[in-house]
Design an enzyme around this catalytic site. Structure first.
Site, mmCIF file in Angstrom:
data_model
loop_
_atom_site.group_PDB
_atom_site.id
_atom_site.type_symbol
_atom_site.label_atom_id
_atom_site.label_comp_id
_atom_site.label_asym_id
_atom_site.label_seq_id
_atom_site.Cartn_x
_atom_site.Cartn_y
_atom_site.Cartn_z
ATOM 1 N N LYS A 206 6.570 3.671 -3.712
ATOM 2 C CA LYS A 206 7.404 3.071 -4.746
ATOM 3 C C LYS A 206 8.677 2.507 -4.120
ATOM 4 O O LYS A 206 9.328 3.168 -3.296
ATOM 5 C CB LYS A 206 7.765 4.103 -5.806
ATOM 6 C CG LYS A 206 6.585 4.542 -6.664
ATOM 7 C CD LYS A 206 6.104 3.420 -7.572
ATOM 8 C CE LYS A 206 4.991 3.890 -8.500
ATOM 9 N NZ LYS A 206 4.548 2.826 -9.424
ATOM 10 N N LYS B 30 -6.055 -0.582 -14.686
ATOM 11 C CA LYS B 30 -5.933 0.787 -15.166
ATOM 12 C C LYS B 30 -6.695 0.896 -16.477
ATOM 13 O O LYS B 30 -6.543 0.054 -17.371
ATOM 14 C CB LYS B 30 -4.461 1.159 -15.361
ATOM 15 C CG LYS B 30 -3.648 1.081 -14.068
ATOM 16 C CD LYS B 30 -2.179 1.379 -14.295
ATOM 17 C CE LYS B 30 -1.405 1.298 -12.971
ATOM 18 N NZ LYS B 30 0.043 1.546 -13.135
#
Length: 345
Positions: A121, A229
């Site tokens: 991240k 997703k």
């Protein structure tokens, strides 16, 4: 390349159980996390027990009912329709490193066992490029041969993304996920990187799952690959359709799910005709608890396909407080009504 019809966001009426049936098998849990992720330290989820298994409804609290309806459609598919036949039984997965200080990187990586790919991240609010550079460098130092991809969650503007990715490319990046928020920006970042000879591929995540038409990014030539997703796209079958129509390589990822939600992600990865990248489905390792003692976590860089049965004692131990349970059940009622209206003739 035709867009998916708007009503494909809702399951067919025949596969939408009545609200009473959903409520009868509903369990709301609140699971502690090992590190802060997306600004939270507790992950709440509503689990639904259907005749064919368990589904997970866990859109983040800030999502509106329309967006959350796709998450409920995915949960209904898991519990009432089941999953497509798998093409593979073992799914390679990446480790995930949140926006932690560089000194904590070895600790985070240790929870994943053997690692061949890592998602890091970056562009976290309150941090800067020096923090990102140090974190990515720490991953590379710990894993000299691993594939590294970074995820900015749309946190940069175009010039900032080009500057950051040019610097981070020095450690060798597999790709950069959603460096800027919008599709036009993705296309511009991709163009500028190519023009400068910076060998970083651009992946689209939010620009697929949050768009009213998830194929816009492919038509715009704004990405080299897409991240899919299950829950935000409305189920395994709809995600498979999107990947087929997009015509781009796909990475299957999760939305910080319990093992119930990860099972749906594995079903998607198992059913894709091609799986060129390790999947972002190892995120149960970021949780300090789960709803099953047999968690779907990586073993030797992969997760084997298997079903999940939440344990009654864990559902009880991690049951959400009454006020949060009521909040989730009220949300379920609203979103179910929205899905029923969308599926009506």
């Amino acid at each position: 390349m035709p867009a998916l019809p708007p009503d494909s966001q809702a399951p067919p009426a025949a596969f939408l159980p009545g609200l009473d049936e959903l409520l009868a098998g509903a369990h709301v849990v609140s699971l502690p996390m090992r590190v802060k992720f997306r600004g939270i330290l507790q992950r709440e989820a509503l689990l639904l027990r259907g005749p064919l298994g368990w589904g997970e409804f866990c859109p983040f609290p800030e999502y509106g009912d329309a967006e959350a309806s796709r998450w409920l459609a995915a949960a209904v598919e898991a519990g009432w329709s089941g999953f497509p036949a798998p093409l593979r039984q073992s799914i390679p997965v990446n480790a995930t490193v949140p926006a932690v200080p560089a000194g904590r990187v070895p600790e985070v990586l240790a929870r994943f066992g053997r690692v061949d790919a890592v998602k890091v991240k970056v562009a976290e609010p309150g941090q800067d490029l020096a923090d990102d550079t140090a974190r990515v460098a720490a991953v590379r130092e710990a894993l000299p041969g691993a594939a590294i991809r970074v995820d900015a969650n749309g946190g940069w503007d175009v010039p900032g993304a080009v500057t950051a990715l040019t610097r981070l490319a020095a450690v060798g990046l597999e790709y950069a996920e959603q460096p800027v928020p919008d599709i036009a920006g993705l296309a511009e970042v991709r163009h500028r990187l190519r023009a400068a000879g910076v060998p970083v591929l651009v992946a689209a995540d939010e620009s697929v799952r949050k768009e009213d038409d998830p194929l816009k990014v492919a038509r715009a030539g704004a990405a080299d690959l897409i991240v899919v997703k299950v829950a935000p796209l409305g189920g395994v079958r709809r995600a498979l359709d999107i990947v087929a129509q997009a015509g781009l390589p796909a990475v299957v990822s999760s939305a910080l799910d319990t093992s119930v939600g990860i099972r749906a992600g594995l079903a998607l990865a198992a059913a894709l005709p091609e799986l060129p990248y390790a999947c972002g489905l190892g995120t149960v390792s970021l949780l300090a608890a789960d709803v099953t003692p047999d968690s779907l976590v990586p073993d030797d860089g992969a997760i084997r396909l298997r079903d999940v049965n939440p344990a009654p004692e864990l559902l009880a131990e991690y049951a959400a407080p009454p006020e949060r349970r009521d909040w989730w059940l009220d949300r379920l009622r609203r979103v179910h009504a929205a899905l029923a209206a969308a599926a009506a003739p």
